[in-house]
Design a protein around this motif. Structure first.
Motif, PDB file in Angstrom:
ATOM      1  N   LYS A   8       0.788  -1.111   0.233  1.00 53.74           N
ATOM      2  CA  LYS A   8       0.049   0.211  -0.010  1.00 53.74           C
ATOM      3  C   LYS A   8       0.954   1.391  -0.028  1.00 53.74           C
ATOM      4  CE  LYS A   8      -3.973  -1.757   2.699  1.00 53.74           C
ATOM      5  NZ  LYS A   8      -4.771  -1.643   4.017  1.00 53.74           N
ATOM      6  N   TYR A  10       0.355   3.962   1.355  1.00 55.45           N
ATOM      7  CA  TYR A  10       0.351   4.723   2.694  1.00 55.45           C
ATOM      8  C   TYR A  10      -0.466   3.815   3.532  1.00 55.45           C
ATOM      9  CZ  TYR A  10      -0.181   7.758   6.586  1.00 55.45           C
ATOM     10  OH  TYR A  10       0.004   8.209   7.939  1.00 55.45           O
ATOM     11  N   ASP A  11       0.123   3.450   4.544  1.00 57.72           N
ATOM     12  CA  ASP A  11      -0.582   2.347   5.685  1.00 57.72           C
ATOM     13  C   ASP A  11      -0.197   2.811   6.954  1.00 57.72           C
ATOM     14  OD1 ASP A  11      -1.797   0.413   7.128  1.00 57.72           O
ATOM     15  OD2 ASP A  11      -0.513  -1.087   6.092  1.00 57.72           O
ATOM     16  N   SER A  17       5.360   3.838   7.670  1.00 60.24           N
ATOM     17  CA  SER A  17       4.231   3.967   7.041  1.00 60.24           C
ATOM     18  C   SER A  17       4.037   4.213   5.529  1.00 60.24           C
ATOM     19  CB  SER A  17       3.240   5.206   7.687  1.00 60.24           C
ATOM     20  OG  SER A  17       3.989   6.324   7.490  1.00 60.24           O
ATOM     21  N   TRP A  19       5.515   3.975   1.533  1.00 58.16           N
ATOM     22  CA  TRP A  19       6.143   2.704   0.615  1.00 58.16           C
ATOM     23  C   TRP A  19       7.656   3.252   0.433  1.00 58.16           C
ATOM     24  CZ3 TRP A  19       8.000   3.274  -4.247  1.00 58.16           C
ATOM     25  CH2 TRP A  19       7.752   4.361  -5.046  1.00 58.16           C
ATOM     26  N   LYS A  42      -5.455  -0.883 -11.060  1.00 55.69           N
ATOM     27  CA  LYS A  42      -5.014  -2.091 -10.139  1.00 55.69           C
ATOM     28  C   LYS A  42      -4.238  -2.980 -10.961  1.00 55.69           C
ATOM     29  CE  LYS A  42      -9.351  -2.687  -7.896  1.00 55.69           C
ATOM     30  NZ  LYS A  42     -10.433  -3.450  -7.449  1.00 55.69           N
ATOM     31  N   ASP A  52     -10.770   1.516  -2.057  1.00 54.95           N
ATOM     32  CA  ASP A  52      -9.566   0.641  -2.588  1.00 54.95           C
ATOM     33  C   ASP A  52      -8.422   1.526  -2.200  1.00 54.95           C
ATOM     34  OD1 ASP A  52     -11.119  -1.304  -3.180  1.00 54.95           O
ATOM     35  OD2 ASP A  52     -10.888  -1.074  -5.388  1.00 54.95           O
ATOM     36  N   ASP A  53      -7.305   0.816  -1.674  1.00 52.03           N
ATOM     37  CA  ASP A  53      -6.081   1.616  -1.497  1.00 52.03           C
ATOM     38  C   ASP A  53      -5.227   1.531  -2.672  1.00 52.03           C
ATOM     39  OD1 ASP A  53      -6.235   1.902   1.377  1.00 52.03           O
ATOM     40  OD2 ASP A  53      -6.091   0.029   1.875  1.00 52.03           O
ATOM     41  N   SER A  54      -4.464   2.485  -2.770  1.00 54.74           N
ATOM     42  CA  SER A  54      -3.439   2.798  -3.867  1.00 54.74           C
ATOM     43  C   SER A  54      -2.198   1.851  -3.436  1.00 54.74           C
ATOM     44  CB  SER A  54      -3.129   4.241  -3.910  1.00 54.74           C
ATOM     45  OG  SER A  54      -3.972   5.042  -4.359  1.00 54.74           O
ATOM     46  N   THR A  55      -1.860   1.065  -4.587  1.00 51.38           N
ATOM     47  CA  THR A  55      -0.732   0.060  -4.297  1.00 51.38           C
ATOM     48  C   THR A  55       0.331   0.145  -5.407  1.00 51.38           C
ATOM     49  OG1 THR A  55      -1.844  -1.564  -5.566  1.00 51.38           O
ATOM     50  CG2 THR A  55      -2.251  -1.624  -3.041  1.00 51.38           C
TER      51      THR A  55
END
Length: 168
Positions: A8, A10-11, A17, A19, A42, A52-55
């Motif tokens: 992710k 940002y987590d 936190s 990436w 995605k 949905d989280d950006s990855t």
């Protein structure tokens, strides 16, 4: 199959936190976007849904990232893959992959733009010939110039974006 990890961007529950703190020198991150709109996608080619989280996908070597991107853009034609090094998005992508069908489209925009600019010349000539008494040819001519230059600029931007794409 290349060795990859999905992070992710940002987590808040993860330490660190961000990436960029997880990617080490020699590793490469791949981001997926739509070729035409630059909207994030995605890895399966679908747009992000609400919540949905950006990855990004992180590979241990540039060769693995390139192999993945080359296969992915052939599989999903409207997908663009940007490869970044460990410094992240603070610099331009190391490489950009798009499907071969999209490599020539910026040239088409530029040609069409120059045709519109050239087609404005008769409008200006008509206006000059009538000593500036007609308004419509001037308005049409000016709009053709601006539309044409916008297409030329758009085509140049698309070409610059895809200049790092490798054709094999």
């Amino acid at each position: 199959m290349p060795m990859m990890q999905e992070f992710k961007l940002y987590d808040p529950t993860r330490k660190p936190s961000n990436w960029t703190d997880l990617v080490h020198p020699g590793q490469y991150a791949v981001f997926h976007t739509d070729v035409r709109s630059d909207i994030e996608k995605k890895p399966d080619g679908h747009f992000l849904g609400p919540g949905d989280d950006s990855t990004c996908l992180v590979f241990d070597s540039l060769a693995e990232a390139e192999a993945y991107c080359e296969a992915k853009v052939e599989q999903i034609s409207n997908l663009r893959c940007d490869i970044y090094d460990h410094t992240g998005k603070s610099k331009l992508p190391t490489l950009t992959y798009v499907n071969k069908a999209y490599l020539r489209s910026p040239k088409k925009h530029s040609y069409l733009g120059w045709i519109l600019v050239a087609s404005s010349l008769p409008c200006f000539w008509i206006e000059w010939h009538w000593n500036g008494t007609l308004v419509v040819p001037m308005i049409v001519g000016i709009n053709l110039v601006f539309a044409g230059l916008r297409l030329v600029y758009w085509g140049a931007g698309g070409f610059e974006k895809r200049r790092s794409t490798r054709e094999r």
